[in-house]
Design an enzyme around this catalytic site. Structure first.
Site, PDB file in Angstrom:
ATOM      1  CG  HIS A   1      43.854   9.564 -40.503  1.00  0.00           C
ATOM      2  ND1 HIS A   1      43.796   8.572 -41.460  1.00  0.00           N
ATOM      3  CD2 HIS A   1      43.386  10.683 -41.099  1.00  0.00           C
ATOM      4  CE1 HIS A   1      43.322   9.076 -42.593  1.00  0.00           C
ATOM      5  NE2 HIS A   1      43.052  10.350 -42.398  1.00  0.00           N
ATOM      6  CG  PHE A   2      40.198   9.452 -34.495  1.00  0.00           C
ATOM      7  CD1 PHE A   2      38.845   9.513 -34.189  1.00  0.00           C
ATOM      8  CD2 PHE A   2      40.825   8.211 -34.504  1.00  0.00           C
ATOM      9  CE1 PHE A   2      38.125   8.366 -33.905  1.00  0.00           C
ATOM     10  CE2 PHE A   2      40.113   7.058 -34.220  1.00  0.00           C
ATOM     11  CZ  PHE A   2      38.764   7.133 -33.924  1.00  0.00           C
ATOM     12  CG  HIS A   3      40.941  14.549 -39.777  1.00  0.00           C
ATOM     13  ND1 HIS A   3      41.867  15.202 -40.555  1.00  0.00           N
ATOM     14  CD2 HIS A   3      40.639  13.397 -40.426  1.00  0.00           C
ATOM     15  CE1 HIS A   3      42.110  14.481 -41.631  1.00  0.00           C
ATOM     16  NE2 HIS A   3      41.375  13.382 -41.585  1.00  0.00           N
TER      17      HIS A   3
ATOM     18  CG  ASP B   1      46.152  17.601 -41.882  1.00  0.00           C
ATOM     19  OD1 ASP B   1      46.758  17.929 -42.935  1.00  0.00           O
ATOM     20  OD2 ASP B   1      45.211  16.804 -41.884  1.00  0.00           O
ATOM     21  CB  ILE B   2      51.552  18.877 -43.759  1.00  0.00           C
ATOM     22  CG1 ILE B   2      51.186  17.677 -44.624  1.00  0.00           C
ATOM     23  CG2 ILE B   2      52.531  18.501 -42.657  1.00  0.00           C
ATOM     24  CD1 ILE B   2      52.329  17.152 -45.481  1.00  0.00           C
TER      25      ILE B   2
ATOM     26  CG  HIS C   1      34.771  12.193 -48.008  1.00  0.00           C
ATOM     27  ND1 HIS C   1      34.684  12.651 -49.299  1.00  0.00           N
ATOM     28  CD2 HIS C   1      33.505  12.138 -47.550  1.00  0.00           C
ATOM     29  CE1 HIS C   1      33.434  12.869 -49.603  1.00  0.00           C
ATOM     30  NE2 HIS C   1      32.687  12.562 -48.565  1.00  0.00           N
ATOM     31  CD  GLN C   2      40.817   5.342 -44.605  1.00  0.00           C
ATOM     32  OE1 GLN C   2      39.929   4.562 -44.902  1.00  0.00           O
ATOM     33  NE2 GLN C   2      41.780   5.023 -43.779  1.00  0.00           N
TER      34      GLN C   2
ATOM     35  CG  ASN D   1      36.704  10.601 -43.160  1.00  0.00           C
ATOM     36  OD1 ASN D   1      35.632  10.840 -42.636  1.00  0.00           O
ATOM     37  ND2 ASN D   1      37.532  11.557 -43.555  1.00  0.00           N
TER      38      ASN D   1
END
Length: 136
Positions: A98-100, A33-34, A91-92, A85
């Site tokens: 995508h999965f964090h 993640d940037i 909070h998307q 999300n």
């Protein structure tokens, strides 16, 4: 395979936007993640474009959690969150599933959330149960 020419994640998959790619298969892409909330915060995405989890065919979801698990192990994090999300209220920020994988090295670093539990009545629990069960 479904893609969206305007989607930042579809552009990352296509190589049009650089990323720190960590893992890739025919159906899945993982990268750093940037805008991390902790060191080694990673994202795992299906190559199939869909805004919400329910938009993605099951065969394009099968590898996501096993890859998130690999990332958690590779990160060395003893504590971490796996988060996904759906929708702005949830909070998307990017309309591509995508999965964090977010390491939680301390109280200050990583995901910070509240968990406002409720105390529903047995009737309310039964109603929720019946509504979900009926649609399965």
């Amino acid at each position: 395979m479904a893609t969206d020419a305007n989607c930042i994640f579809c552009k990352i998959i296509a190589g049009k936007i650089p990323s720190k790619k960590l893992y890739e298969t025919d159906k899945t892409f993982a990268f750093l993640d940037i805008g991390p909330i902790a060191p080694k915060h990673c994202l795992v995405i299906p190559k199939y474009h869909g805004a919400k989890l329910t938009d993605i065919p099951d065969e394009h979801l099968q590898e996501l959690l096993p890859i998130a698990k690999k990332l958690a192990k590779a990160s060395g994090a003893e504590q971490y969150n796996i988060l996904q999300n759906n929708g702005r209220l949830a909070h998307q920020q990017v309309d591509h599933v995508h999965f964090h994988m977010i390491p939680k090295p301390s109280e200050e670093s990583g995901l910070v959330i509240g968990w406002p539990t409720q105390q529903p009545t047995q009737e309310a629990l039964q109603k929720a149960y019946d509504e979900i069960k009926e649609k399965l």
